[in-house]
Design an enzyme around this catalytic site. Sequence first.
Site, short mmCIF file in Angstrom:
data_model
loop_
_atom_site.label_atom_id
_atom_site.label_comp_id
_atom_site.label_asym_id
_atom_site.label_seq_id
_atom_site.Cartn_x
_atom_site.Cartn_y
_atom_site.Cartn_z
CD GLU A 150 45.32 48.61 108.55
OE1 GLU A 150 46.40 48.58 108.12
OE2 GLU A 150 44.38 48.81 107.59
CD GLU A 308 42.88 53.54 107.61
OE1 GLU A 308 43.62 52.89 106.45
OE2 GLU A 308 43.42 53.46 108.70
C1 GLA Z 1 46.37 51.23 106.42
C2 GLA Z 1 46.60 52.07 107.78
C3 GLA Z 1 46.82 53.36 107.62
C4 GLA Z 1 47.78 53.73 106.53
C5 GLA Z 1 46.92 52.90 105.23
C6 GLA Z 1 47.62 53.40 103.92
O1 GLA Z 1 45.17 50.78 106.23
O2 GLA Z 1 45.74 51.78 108.85
O3 GLA Z 1 47.50 53.88 108.77
O4 GLA Z 1 49.05 53.12 106.60
O5 GLA Z 1 46.97 51.58 105.55
O6 GLA Z 1 47.03 52.80 102.82
#
Ligand code: GLA
Length: 676
Positions: A150, A308
């Site tokens: 991210e 995710e």
């Molecule tokens: C993001 C991050 C993860 C985690 C999630 C929690 O997407 O990439 O490492 O922190 O949020 O929702």
Amino acid sequence: MINKALPKIWYGGDYNPEQWNKETWSEDERMFTLAGIDVATINVFSWALNQPSENTYDFTWLDETIDRLYEKNVFVCLATSTAAHPAWMAKRYPDVRRVDFEGRKRQFGGRHNSCPNSPTYRKYASRMAEKLAERYQNHPAVLIWHVSNEYGGYCYCDNCQKEFHVWLKDRYHTLDAVNQAWNTTFWGHTFYEWDEIVVPNGLSEEWEHGNNTNFQGISLDYRRFQSDSLLDVFKLERDQLKKHTPDIPVTTNLMGLYPELDYFKWGKEMDVVSWDNYPSIDTPVSMTAMTHDLMRGLKSGQPFMLMEQTPSQQNWQAFNALKRPGVMRLWSYQAVAHGADTVMFFQLRRSRGATEKYHGAVIEHVGHEHTRVFKESAAVGEELGILSDQIIDSRTDAKVAIVFDWENRWAINLSSGPSVALDYVKEVHKYYDAFYQKNIPVDIIGVEEDLSQYQVVIAPVLYMIKEGHANRLKKFVRDGGTFVTTFFSGIVDENDLVTLGGYPGELRELVGIWSEEIDALEPSHTNEIVFDTSIGALKGSYTCNVLFDLIHAEGAEVLATYGSDFYQGMPVLTKNTFGQGNAYYVASSPDQTFIRDFVENICTDMDIKALMVSADGVEVTERVKEETSYLFIINHNPEEASFEAGETVYIDLITNNTYTGTNKIKARDVLILKQQ
Ligand code: GLA
Ligand code: ZN
């Protein structure tokens, strides 16, 4: 196609065995098998473990983890661990630490915190990528590389400032050109030396965390520069990985509508787009659908990865609602329905301490499999096994495209006036939603996309016209396409300099109107869009608000006029015939009923049909592979609803049940239908 080594929809997610002891690892393995999990994303935040000091690397835990998982038939999505720098690095090399918007040098802490122009960060991040690539290049468990995590946020340090000058020289060549692009004669800001240019933050041109600026030009360029800087560090790592493993795809997980990075530029550099989907309980499902389509659009329709999502709840929202029974499955298939070839979670096991301990996971703190969340996860795992390789690598065939552009979004947000209520994403979503409700597939495209495959192109609030775009749009319409744009379009060039000679500038000839003035009223003040005679579904009167272009037809046909205020009777909806096609101008921000009826007319005129007719809240999408069409019927309602299969007989890939004529679909259920 990404799923070669594991030809099915990948199922798994972020897994942090480094936070646990060995007994827990065997429990994890047992439960992964039970849940049908076949991919673990590992090594996301383990830089400090992998490199305990400047000259020491230690991958024993990682060797063991990968071998152990592979033995249990779990492949890995291998991250490069560079998303949070080690404490020793922050202490020894202050250049890795960012300077924030207020000009404060950050201390060690948090994550996604490294300055993208730090020589130390660049050196050690790419070295880490290289070490991992060398070490695991022949390991059969490695399916894909996951670079960093991210990417986001901006830095305002001295190194960034220096590199900004280099970036500017590359773009503009001379200071004169910079002065012109930024219109620096305004407020006497003329620059005579490159190093007079300072970063635009809370100490210089911007305020309110960058939501306001005195100079749109420099602020826009700083966003481009920071997005490019982070992209450069991604590319540094990617190139190291590619050097040793040219055949293993490389991705980094994006964040959908995240405002700060120009994802269309990023998409070009990634083998496959992946993204993290975290809607809240009240996010409109069509907003999630649009975001999936946007992520698919970054690589012109190639399948993407759902990297995710939470199996149950988040921890970082104000109120972290549980996903209601069935909703995790529903939203997983919604992603697949829009082009995802993976269903992955954050996270596989809920951590014990620190900020994410209340973030949902497949394995919860209780530690066993007898939980609602685990059972739902295992059920999805089983279904993905049944689906096998059927859907992967299939495509969406849309005749309608909606334009989305990050630089346009930045320029709109940075512009002082005409209204703080103008929300670019909301305007785009309004149009998207109208097609979504009709079960008509839409591609979300960037400004460079080839338009020849589309019949309809909609560009809401296309404020910034980039070089060549107006001509491509003209060609599209001349060749028979239907184009729609709205108020506050065609105003500026790439430098946020107004195109002189009358709005909408470069689009003026295409839409056949001149916009003389733009009124902005507090959103509760509405005007009316009045049709004297009905046109197809459009009839009577609708409301509109936010901005009101006062336009004159210059060859365009006036379809509707304003109902009140001093511009009552002036055009608010026009249609211009241009070559073989038509270009519409919507001069204000209409209510959803107007957009629904307007879209209905466009679809009738262009003979674009719904994939299927269904009850409200029942989404229908299609993915096509070779000659096979897969229809996804997704019931977002908490109760049973209906859909019309017509005369065709369909079979559901999951249950083998057949459907024809009028059918019921259970609350929050999903069907994947193929012609029998
Ligand atoms: C993001 C991050 C993860 C985690 C999630 C929690 O997407 O990439 O490492 O922190 O949020 O929702
Ligand atoms: Zn910096």
